[in-house]
Design an enzyme around this catalytic site. Structure first.
Site, PDB file in Angstrom:
ATOM      1  N   GLU A 126     -12.661   1.239  13.075  1.00 12.71           N
ATOM      2  CA  GLU A 126     -13.797   0.755  12.602  1.00 12.71           C
ATOM      3  C   GLU A 126     -14.251  -0.608  13.540  1.00 12.71           C
ATOM      4  OE1 GLU A 126     -16.191   1.337  10.002  1.00 12.71           O
ATOM      5  OE2 GLU A 126     -15.590   3.434  10.709  1.00 12.71           O
ATOM      6  N   TYR A 171     -15.898  -4.246   5.523  1.00 10.37           N
ATOM      7  CA  TYR A 171     -14.583  -3.670   5.616  1.00 10.37           C
ATOM      8  C   TYR A 171     -14.049  -4.149   7.029  1.00 10.37           C
ATOM      9  CZ  TYR A 171     -10.854  -0.168   6.848  1.00 10.37           C
ATOM     10  OH  TYR A 171      -9.673   0.400   7.236  1.00 10.37           O
ATOM     11  N   LYS A 198     -11.378  -6.578   8.264  1.00  9.38           N
ATOM     12  CA  LYS A 198     -10.157  -6.140   9.131  1.00  9.38           C
ATOM     13  C   LYS A 198     -10.079  -6.861  10.510  1.00  9.38           C
ATOM     14  CE  LYS A 198      -7.987  -2.712   7.105  1.00  9.38           C
ATOM     15  NZ  LYS A 198      -6.474  -2.530   6.923  1.00  9.38           N
ATOM     16  N   HIS A 203      -7.257   9.150  10.216  1.00 12.07           N
ATOM     17  CA  HIS A 203      -6.091  10.122  10.183  1.00 12.07           C
ATOM     18  C   HIS A 203      -6.277  10.693   8.607  1.00 12.07           C
ATOM     19  CE1 HIS A 203      -4.612   6.184  10.003  1.00 12.07           C
ATOM     20  NE2 HIS A 203      -3.680   6.387   8.999  1.00 12.07           N
ATOM     21  N   THR A 233      -7.770  -1.057  12.776  1.00  6.31           N
ATOM     22  CA  THR A 233      -8.640   0.245  12.479  1.00  6.31           C
ATOM     23  C   THR A 233      -9.669   0.529  13.711  1.00  6.31           C
ATOM     24  OG1 THR A 233     -10.580   1.082  11.187  1.00  6.31           O
ATOM     25  CG2 THR A 233     -10.067  -1.268  10.846  1.00  6.31           C
ATOM     26  N   GLY A 281       0.768  -1.289   0.018  1.00  8.19           N
ATOM     27  CA  GLY A 281       0.102   0.055  -0.074  1.00  8.19           C
ATOM     28  C   GLY A 281       0.700   1.331  -0.043  1.00  8.19           C
ATOM     29  N   LEU A 294      -2.374  -8.095  -3.099  1.00  9.09           N
ATOM     30  CA  LEU A 294      -2.435  -8.885  -1.573  1.00  9.09           C
ATOM     31  C   LEU A 294      -3.224  -9.808  -1.933  1.00  9.09           C
ATOM     32  CD1 LEU A 294      -2.689  -7.241   1.623  1.00  9.09           C
ATOM     33  CD2 LEU A 294      -0.920  -7.174   0.095  1.00  9.09           C
TER      34      LEU A 294
END
Ligand code: NAP
Ligand code: GDD
Length: 383
Positions: free
Chosen positions: A135, A157, A161, A187, A133, A9, A65
């Site tokens: 999240e 998502y 994660k 961020h 995260t 990434g 990935l």
């Protein structure tokens, strides 16, 4: 010899800042980028070195990935001291449209990296950072959220994660890997992807100020986020891998703000006051006032004369297409552990972040206006 890092990434927001930071520290940085039909390296072009340069400190590899063999080959060739696994399909709303792909990249992608390191016999040599995260907290079970707060993911998502988080913990416990999770709250930065809310706002506000766009359509204005600056957060990633023992850390500012207030702050950066009226889909943001001297200082005199005519007009509206099926209403982190154990201290607060993003987008949009778009700025150009 400097240390060797591998960043997945690397073409994203965090990858770009981290690559620059590690190169300045003397690292040789390898990055994995996806093949695309157009250039996708704009965030790291300033770091790029021609392959013919001897002793390069930035080396890019094509990869994905979803491709175990590719990842295993690259890790085997590079033999990194540190892997920062930042690659992901990172947009929460888009993950509802591409749930299987998101699970493959964001969940299984992490497993592929951990397995590659294990199968290549690099467990003792290679430390791994996993980009986890806030999240994960989703429908929050505690306020503020810290490392011990239970997870309740609210999107494909976040569920993907969650797998990545736990497989990282599992490989650490099962095989003794130096594998750690950074549970990073939102961020942002001038390099933030254009479809995340902060960048969408700072770009749209800049265009509205310059007369290149009339209004912006937003989703849920009431959700709250704990926003920090990406430049501070990539330092935390580095610190996490410098610890003797692997562990999991929350990185956050401890301040939470609504989307509505972020919009107000962005306009206020140049002296424009926005008032919101109405509820739900009928909520609208009006231009309620202009601090003329500040506006003139930041935008120029002819831009001010044109913009003054818009006093009272609607510039923000709500469109349900941006709502999420299951929303994360409130995120606010407690980073006490990171501050005490890592010594992580952020340089930016939210006002500084907004200033940085607005200044950058106004500059960028002015350039665009000169080149092709038109708008009030053209008037200044001819003065
Ligand atoms: P970003 O700007 O969206 O960057 C994501 C990166 O992943 C890009 O380089 C992208 O490549 C790459 N990528 C996507 N799918 C890939 C695949 N299948 N194979 C290889 N690479 C792939 O995200 P970010 O804001 O820098 O965030 C970095 C990481 O932190 C992500 O894992 C994100 O989920 C996580 N995170 C972010 C935040 C935040 O607030 N920013 C907070 C917590 C966690 P392209 O450039 O080709 O698209
Ligand atoms: N993107 C977007 N666009 N979000 C909007 C809009 C809009 O027009 N209007 C309101 N929002 C609200 C979303 O509903 C959400 O509550 C909030 O703004 C933040 O949305 P994003 O900026 O898209 O970020 P996110 O919080 O969903 O996810 C980001 O932060 C996570 C960390 O908590 C991403 O960077 C994730 O990859 C990251 O894990």
């Amino acid at each position: 010899m400097g240390k060797v890092a591998l960043i997945t990434g690397i073409t994203g927001q965090d990858g770009a800042y981290l690559a620059e930071f590690l190169i300045k520290k003397g690292y040789i940085v390898h990055g994995i980028k996806r093949r695309a039909s157009s250039f996708n390296t704009s965030r790291i072009d300033h770091l790029y070195q021609d392959p013919h340069v001897e002793q390069r400190n930035l080396i890019l590899h094509y990869g994905d990935l979803t491709d175990s063999m590719n990842l295993t080959r690259i890790i085997g060739e590079v033999k990194p001291d540190e892997i920062y696994n930042l690659a992901a399909m990172s947009h929460v709303k888009v993950s509802f449209d591409t749930p299987e792909y998101t699970a493959n990249v964001d969940g299984l992608g992490t497993l592929r990296i951990l397995e590659a390191v294990r199968l290549l016999g690099l467990i003792q040599n290679t430390r791994i950072y996993q980009a986890s995260t806030s999240e994960l907290y989703g429908l929050v079970q505690e306020v503020p959220q810290k490392e011990t707060t239970p997870f309740y993911p609210r999107s494909p998502y976040a569920v993907a994660k969650m797998y990545a988080y736990w497989i990282t913990v599992n490989y650490r416990e099962a095989y003794g890997m130096h594998a750690s999770n950074g549970i990073l709250f939102n961020h942002e930065s001038p390099l933030r992807g254009e479809t995340f809310v902060t960048r969408k706002v700072t770009r749209a506000v800049s265009r509205i100020l310059l007369g290149m766009q009339d209004q912006v359509f937003m989703g849920n204005l009431s959700s709250k986020r704990d926003w920090g600056h990406a430049k501070d957060y990539i330092k935390a990633m580095y610190l996490i891998l410098q610890q003797d023992a692997p562990d999991d850390y929350v990185i956050a500012t401890g301040v939470t703000t609504t989307i509505r207030d972020f919009i107000r702050m962005s306009f206020l950066e140049v002296g424009v006051e926005i008032e919101f009226k109405g509820v739900g889909l009928e909520e609208k943001g009006f231009i309620a006032g202009i601090k003329e001297s500040l506006f003139e200082e930041k935008m120029g005199v002819s831009c001010l004369e044109s913009f003054k005519k818009r006093l009272g007009e609607v510039v923000v509206r709500v469109d349900s297409q941006y709502f999420r099926l299951t929303e994360v209403e409130l995120l606010i982190g407690d980073a006490t552990k990171s501050k005490t154990k890592l010594g992580w201290i952020p340089d930016y607060d939210l006002p500084l972040l907004v200033k940085d993003m607005m200044e950058s987008d106004i500059r960028e949009m002015k350039k665009e206006a000169y080149l092709k778009e038109g708008g009030y700025i053209i008037l200044d150009h001819f003065e």
